[in-house]
Scaffold this active site. Structure first.
Site, PDB file in Angstrom:
ATOM      1  N   GLU B  51       4.371   1.644   0.361  1.00  9.64           N
ATOM      2  CA  GLU B  51       4.131   2.883   1.107  1.00  9.64           C
ATOM      3  C   GLU B  51       4.807   2.880   2.476  1.00  9.64           C
ATOM      4  O   GLU B  51       5.218   3.918   2.986  1.00  9.64           O
ATOM      5  CB  GLU B  51       2.633   3.148   1.279  1.00  9.64           C
ATOM      6  CG  GLU B  51       1.920   3.588   0.014  1.00  9.64           C
ATOM      7  CD  GLU B  51       1.329   2.432  -0.765  1.00  9.64           C
ATOM      8  OE1 GLU B  51       1.674   1.256  -0.458  1.00  9.64           O
ATOM      9  OE2 GLU B  51       0.539   2.675  -1.691  1.00  9.64           O
ATOM     10  N   PHE B 113     -14.787   2.168  -3.443  1.00  7.76           N
ATOM     11  CA  PHE B 113     -13.551   1.448  -3.759  1.00  7.76           C
ATOM     12  C   PHE B 113     -12.333   2.208  -3.210  1.00  7.76           C
ATOM     13  O   PHE B 113     -12.211   3.404  -3.414  1.00  7.76           O
ATOM     14  CB  PHE B 113     -13.424   1.273  -5.271  1.00  7.76           C
ATOM     15  CG  PHE B 113     -12.136   0.615  -5.677  1.00  7.76           C
ATOM     16  CD1 PHE B 113     -11.873  -0.700  -5.316  1.00  7.76           C
ATOM     17  CD2 PHE B 113     -11.167   1.315  -6.388  1.00  7.76           C
ATOM     18  CE1 PHE B 113     -10.679  -1.309  -5.661  1.00  7.76           C
ATOM     19  CE2 PHE B 113      -9.966   0.711  -6.742  1.00  7.76           C
ATOM     20  CZ  PHE B 113      -9.726  -0.607  -6.380  1.00  7.76           C
ATOM     21  N   GLN B 114     -11.490   1.502  -2.522  1.00  4.62           N
ATOM     22  CA  GLN B 114     -10.272   2.056  -1.911  1.00  4.62           C
ATOM     23  C   GLN B 114     -10.574   3.209  -0.950  1.00  4.62           C
ATOM     24  O   GLN B 114      -9.794   4.139  -0.814  1.00  4.62           O
ATOM     25  CB  GLN B 114      -9.243   2.474  -2.965  1.00  4.62           C
ATOM     26  CG  GLN B 114      -8.616   1.254  -3.646  1.00  4.62           C
ATOM     27  CD  GLN B 114      -7.372   1.573  -4.443  1.00  4.62           C
ATOM     28  OE1 GLN B 114      -7.207   2.660  -4.963  1.00  4.62           O
ATOM     29  NE2 GLN B 114      -6.470   0.597  -4.543  1.00  4.62           N
ATOM     30  N   LYS B 163     -10.327  13.228  -3.567  1.00  3.83           N
ATOM     31  CA  LYS B 163      -9.838  13.460  -4.925  1.00  3.83           C
ATOM     32  C   LYS B 163     -10.445  14.706  -5.570  1.00  3.83           C
ATOM     33  O   LYS B 163      -9.753  15.453  -6.269  1.00  3.83           O
ATOM     34  CB  LYS B 163     -10.147  12.230  -5.787  1.00  3.83           C
ATOM     35  CG  LYS B 163      -9.476  12.271  -7.139  1.00  3.83           C
ATOM     36  CD  LYS B 163      -9.657  10.972  -7.897  1.00  3.83           C
ATOM     37  CE  LYS B 163      -8.935  11.038  -9.235  1.00  3.83           C
ATOM     38  NZ  LYS B 163      -9.122   9.816 -10.018  1.00  3.83           N
ATOM     39  N   MET B 467      17.296 -11.457  19.096  1.00  4.25           N
ATOM     40  CA  MET B 467      16.882 -10.868  20.368  1.00  4.25           C
ATOM     41  C   MET B 467      15.804 -11.722  21.028  1.00  4.25           C
ATOM     42  O   MET B 467      15.824 -11.960  22.236  1.00  4.25           O
ATOM     43  CB  MET B 467      16.383  -9.439  20.151  1.00  4.25           C
ATOM     44  CG  MET B 467      16.057  -8.697  21.430  1.00  4.25           C
ATOM     45  SD  MET B 467      17.497  -8.527  22.517  1.00  4.25           S
ATOM     46  CE  MET B 467      18.084  -6.885  22.052  1.00  4.25           C
TER      47      MET B 467
END
Lengths: 158, 561
Positions: B51, B113-114, B163, B467
């Site tokens: 993602e 969940f999630q 959802k 760097m």
């Protein structure tokens, strides 16, 4: 630059999450909140936050501009000429004798007894923050058992 | 018509002209992906490896095309994986709309969940965010999200959709996107700016990413011509002004040119347009442009007097402000000071390789510039690679430099390049990476290969975090703590091959041109990778140490010291 207290009157959308947006902004940019009061206004969709900040003029301008950028914020005013009020609920006293003396002080300030116990008393008082402060200092010797201050609410004069 | 929430989401994307989205499916967005399946002839969806890559791709798409980027992720980890990408876009004011799924409304707040409170998580890194718990509010919220992302000072907006809301049905009627309205420009501010410009003998223009966001490059060009002033761009402003035109004197800032630093200290008027005075530019705020008055023109008044106290501010859309200013300014003829600045030889540093590793980034990037006529889209990672790209490629047009300026996100470039190429299929897109940044999100080579997105991934490999090493050499007694990556032993050719991406190595100077040509040819049809092997002690110069006054930049570092 000289730091002092300013009162901001902020109109915001009456949304879930508007308070964390505002308080989060203050926290992450390190602006100093002295008190914050939030409640609905005459328009149900709009809440008014009265925020007392301690800042210098440069930071004050930053606070105003950063607040104005939040989508939920509709208007930010730095109050100059305004009626400011605070409300306090306080329980003090350790004996019946204390209670009598406290009632005397309460009468002077026109504070209202709201709950009385055997040796202590709960009072409420509304007034300018300075009046609340002086009332508090007179009650202190009796032992303040618990108290809550509303934080400042303010409306500018017309 | 009666549609599901998921269909409404897709219809709203189409309303907004978003025909390309980046994302990754998952449980909470199953309904949305089902709609995307049904609308696949109208909306192109690019699935990335992660993602974060999708969010950077949407960001790169937005930077390269000027449109609002769209990314879709599922709830919980899908949503939290967007955070670095959102923060990157937020710091650089890039318009994005992120759509996340969440657990169904009755499961919210139960540690389901999630489940994650992504609006809470992203509050400080989005311009605004929403959670939509009622399908009747869905279409208008999405429209508003696009409006907020793309108006004023742009930025990312996240819309979290449980959802059950994507499954619920409601009546949907298409609506045309909201017309953008410009903000009022204060005439008093304009007049003060005009007065300062007219009375200045030594004006210096400094342009930032705001020029690109406002599509104001033509107005800027006119403005610079009218003032006949030298001009620098910030890192985010690369491409806002044609760097091959005569008034351009290089980038200003920590790794800006010596000439820019000298001009800053000699000018009597510093005109900052569409920029926010990053600490990486101003160094020590108490000494910055001390002999000059400062005009600050920007769309966001919260930037005024934030990092630098200025003499004159003009709030407004940059394009409109410059148009008004240009209308009021007379053309300045020859300006003695400008001529002197442009002619002056400031002995800018030149990179040198070693006998074992003779190739320099300067030589490679200059050659790339030459072969692409300065018109490729150059994405970068973060660190030395990023500064070299900004220093040595001569950007001519806006939206050709895609780089994480504010947040400094290593791992940004590859995803961003995929987004840029998807949005600009006819342009050559090159991601200039370092080996450190490359390793952070190299998983997105999968995306390049799977979707055949023909970018050039150029890994400038010095086997160190260059760097950080440079700072360790200068400020930490050469304690090269955790910055030497020799133990990694990556075979880039095999790595590329594993992903089905042809990979070449540049190790000698005579390999630069033919390899670049070959890569440019391949990139017409397929992604390609180049490993450029360089010495680990080629530093980014000039350099002004952080927080120091912008005077006498370091132009040489004694490696023996």
């Amino acid at each position: 630059m000289h730091e002092q207290e300013y009162v901001l009157s902020v109109k915001v959308s009456n949304n879930i999450g508007v308070l964390p947006r505002v308080s989060g902004l203050f926290a992450r940019r390190g602006y100093n909140i002295k008190s914050l009061n939030a409640a609905e206004t005459e328009e149900p969709d709009i809440s008014r936050l009265t925020i007392v900040v301690s800042a210098d003029l440069r930071i004050l301008e930053q606070i105003k501009n950063q607040l104005a950028k939040l989508y939920d914020v509709h208007d930010v005013k730095i109050l100059q000429d305004a009626v400011t009020r605070e409300h306090i609920l306080i329980r003090a006293g350790k004996s019946a004798d204390d209670r009598h003396k406290i009632i005397e002080i309460a009468n002077l300030y026109r504070a209202k007894p709201v709950d009385i116990a055997a040796d202590s008393i709960m009072l409420e008082l509304t007034g300018e923050p300075a009046k609340i402060d002086s009332f508090l200092s007179l009650l202190k010797p009796f032992g303040i058992i618990k108290m809550v201050r509303s934080g400042i609410t303010a409306l500018e004069r017309d | 018509m009666l549609l599901t929430g998921a269909d409404i989401i897709v219809e709203c994307l189409l309303e907004q002209g978003a025909d390309t989205v980046f994302g990754y499916p998952g449980g909470a967005v199953l309904n949305i992906y089902d709609s995307l399946y049904m609308y696949s002839d109208k909306i192109k969806h690019v699935i990335t490896a992660h993602e974060q890559g999708a969010c950077h791709a949407a960001d790169g798409f937005a930077r390269a095309t000027g449109k609002t980027g769209v990314v879709i992720a599922t709830s919980g980890p899908g949503a939290t994986n967007l955070t670095t990408g959102l923060a990157t876009a937020y710091m650089d004011s890039i318009p994005l709309v992120a759509i996340t799924g969440n657990v169904a409304c009755p499961s919210l707040g139960l540690d389901s969940f999630q489940e994650v409170d992504i609006t809470g998580v992203t509050m400080p890194i989005t311009k605004h965010n929403f959670i939509v718990k009622d399908v009747n509010r869905l279409a208008d919220t999405l429209r508003l999200a696009f409006d907020i992302a793309g108006s004023g000072r742009k930025g990312p907006v996240l819309v979290d959709i449980p959802k059950d809301v994507t499954a619920a049905k409601c009546e949907y009627t298409p609506v045309k996107p909201i017309e953008k309205v410009g903000c009022k420009i204060n005439e008093v501010e304009i007049d003060k700016a005009v007065e300062l410009i007219r009375s200045s003998k030594r004006p210096y223009v400094y342009a930032g990413g705001g020029i690109i966001a406002a599509d104001a490059e033509d107005e800027l060009k006119n403005f610079v011509e009218l003032c006949n002033a030298p001009i620098s761009c910030s890192l985010m402003g690369q491409g806002a002004f044609d760097q091959t035109s005569k008034n351009y004197i290089g980038m200003l800032g920590m790794h800006g040119t010596v000439k820019a630093a000298e001009t800053l200290n000699e000018c009597d008027l510093f005109i900052a347009v569409g920029t926010r005075f990053s600490d990486r530019v101003i160094g020590d705020p108490t000494t910055f442009a001390n002999h000059a008055k400062i005009i600050h023109i920007d769309i966001d008044p919260a930037e005024f007097n934030k990092n630098i106290t200025v003499d004159c501010t003009v709030k407004g859309d940059i394009k409109a402000v410059l148009e008004i200013l240009n209308g009021k300014l007379d053309k300045t003829g020859e300006r003695k000071w400008t001529n002197e600045i442009l002619k002056k030889d400031c002995s800018e540093p030149v990179q040198k390789g070693t006998d074992a590793l003779p190739v320099t980034p300067q030589a490679v990037i200059r050659k790339l510039d030459e072969l692409t006529d300065g018109s490729a889209v150059i994405c970068t990672e973060v660190g030395q690679n990023q500064m070299w790209a900004a220093q040595y490629y001569k950007f001519k047009k806006p939206r050709t430099f895609v780089s994480s300026g504010g947040l400094g996100t290593m791992g940004f470039g590859l995803g961003a390049a995929l987004g840029a190429k998807t949005g600009c299929p006819d342009k050559t897109v090159v991601n200039i990476a370092g080996d450190g940044s490359f390793a952070m999100n190299l998983n997105e080579l999968i995306t390049a290969s799977a979707h055949n997105i023909p970018i050039i991934e150029m890994v400038i490999n010095n086997n160190v975090l260059g760097m950080v090493r440079q700072w360790q050499r200068l400020f930490y007694n050469k304690h090269f703590s955790q910055t030497t990556l020799d133990a990694r032993h990556i075979d880039y050719v095999k790595l590329g091959e594993a992903f089905g991406i042809q990979t070449f190595v540049i190790e000698k100077n005579e390999e630069i041109e033919p390899t670049l040509k070959k890569a440019l040819e391949i990139s017409k049809t397929a992604p390609v990778m180049i490993e450029v092997r360089i010495d680990r002690d080629i530093n980014v110069l000039p350099m002004i140490p952080a927080g120091q006054p912008v005077v006498n930049p370091i132009t040489e570092i004694d490696l023996e010291a």
